[in-house]
Design an enzyme around this catalytic site. Sequence first.
Site, mmCIF file in Angstrom:
data_model
loop_
_atom_site.group_PDB
_atom_site.id
_atom_site.type_symbol
_atom_site.label_atom_id
_atom_site.label_comp_id
_atom_site.label_asym_id
_atom_site.label_seq_id
_atom_site.Cartn_x
_atom_site.Cartn_y
_atom_site.Cartn_z
ATOM 1 N N LYS A 65 1.251 30.191 -2.529
ATOM 2 C CA LYS A 65 1.764 28.850 -2.841
ATOM 3 C C LYS A 65 0.987 27.758 -2.110
ATOM 4 C CE LYS A 65 5.809 29.294 0.112
ATOM 5 N NZ LYS A 65 5.234 28.609 1.261
ATOM 6 N N ARG B 240 13.801 26.403 3.796
ATOM 7 C CA ARG B 240 13.647 27.854 3.962
ATOM 8 C C ARG B 240 14.954 28.544 4.273
ATOM 9 N NH1 ARG B 240 7.936 29.696 6.564
ATOM 10 N NH2 ARG B 240 6.775 28.067 5.543
HETATM 11 P P1 AMP Z 1 3.910 28.764 7.257
HETATM 12 O O1 AMP Z 1 2.646 28.093 7.620
HETATM 13 O O2 AMP Z 1 4.577 28.091 6.105
HETATM 14 O O3 AMP Z 1 3.768 30.237 7.039
HETATM 15 O O4 AMP Z 1 4.902 28.598 8.522
HETATM 16 C C1 AMP Z 1 4.548 29.121 9.783
HETATM 17 C C2 AMP Z 1 5.775 29.144 10.687
HETATM 18 O O5 AMP Z 1 6.264 27.805 10.864
HETATM 19 C C3 AMP Z 1 6.960 29.918 10.139
HETATM 20 O O6 AMP Z 1 6.862 31.323 10.400
HETATM 21 C C4 AMP Z 1 8.110 29.268 10.933
HETATM 22 O O7 AMP Z 1 8.144 29.741 12.251
HETATM 23 C C5 AMP Z 1 7.678 27.802 10.972
HETATM 24 N N1 AMP Z 1 8.217 27.033 9.802
HETATM 25 C C6 AMP Z 1 7.544 26.563 8.732
HETATM 26 N N2 AMP Z 1 8.360 25.923 7.868
HETATM 27 C C7 AMP Z 1 9.601 26.010 8.418
HETATM 28 C C8 AMP Z 1 10.888 25.568 8.029
HETATM 29 N N3 AMP Z 1 11.105 24.919 6.859
HETATM 30 N N4 AMP Z 1 11.932 25.850 8.850
HETATM 31 C C9 AMP Z 1 11.767 26.480 10.016
HETATM 32 N N5 AMP Z 1 10.583 26.952 10.453
HETATM 33 C C10 AMP Z 1 9.507 26.710 9.670
#
Ligand code: AMP
Length: 218
Positions: free
Chosen positions: A15, A90
């Site tokens: 995505k 999320r």
């Molecule tokens: P991503 O880059 O989207 O894979 O996000 C990396 C990390 O950021 C995740 O494993 C969470 O620890 C944190 N994170 C990202 N988006 C959220 C969210 N909406 N709520 C809480 N933690 C988030």
Amino acid sequence: MKKELIFIGPPGSGKGTQTKMLSNEYKFPHIDTGSLLREEVKTGSKEGQLANSFMEKGQLVPIEVVSSIIKKRLMQPDCQTGFILDGYPRSTEQALALDNILNDIDKDINVKPQVFYFDISQEKLIDRLVNRRSCEKCGAIYNLKTMNLKDSLKCEKCGGNLIKRDDDTEEVALKRFETYFTQTAPLIDLYEKRGWLTKLDADLNIDTIYKNLKEAVK
Ligand code: AMP
């Protein structure tokens, strides 16, 4: 008409790649909570340190931190005609927080958000995450196995260094999946019941997914 496009899918479902392409073509800001949080971590602020302690374990950062970052971002002038939300909400709690944020910022207009769910088989996912590299300058995403990089350490678009995210190890990836399946997956049902959901087959190749995505954007 303002376009509010929300993307849900497990880590590694592609995505990030698709939302960046869409943002470049439609000129809507691409708002990616993972990147916003990583920026905050780099500043060394208290919020950043707190966020990092959850991120390095593959857990969700507390809602107060994430929702306030998102609300501030969605109120910026560049979001007035639309935005692409990648990685938020999320959890059901965050989806309800987003309802309140959107009610606040859209009180004078009638907007129906669209939610895209990246439906992908589980076998592909860990392999994709562990082989993922991203450009530290422009954020372009590469897969070491499938991309034919002339120099595997440099971005083909801007020449930036390709880095592996700290949380793209197998151990943290497994934890992130668990977090996704227990906390994020219930949103599919929630948004389907509201009639906001479009499912995309994320096992297909990048160009076909993008074509299907563009056809689905109303
Ligand atoms: P991503 O880059 O989207 O894979 O996000 C990396 C990390 O950021 C995740 O494993 C969470 O620890 C944190 N994170 C990202 N988006 C959220 C969210 N909406 N709520 C809480 N933690 C988030």
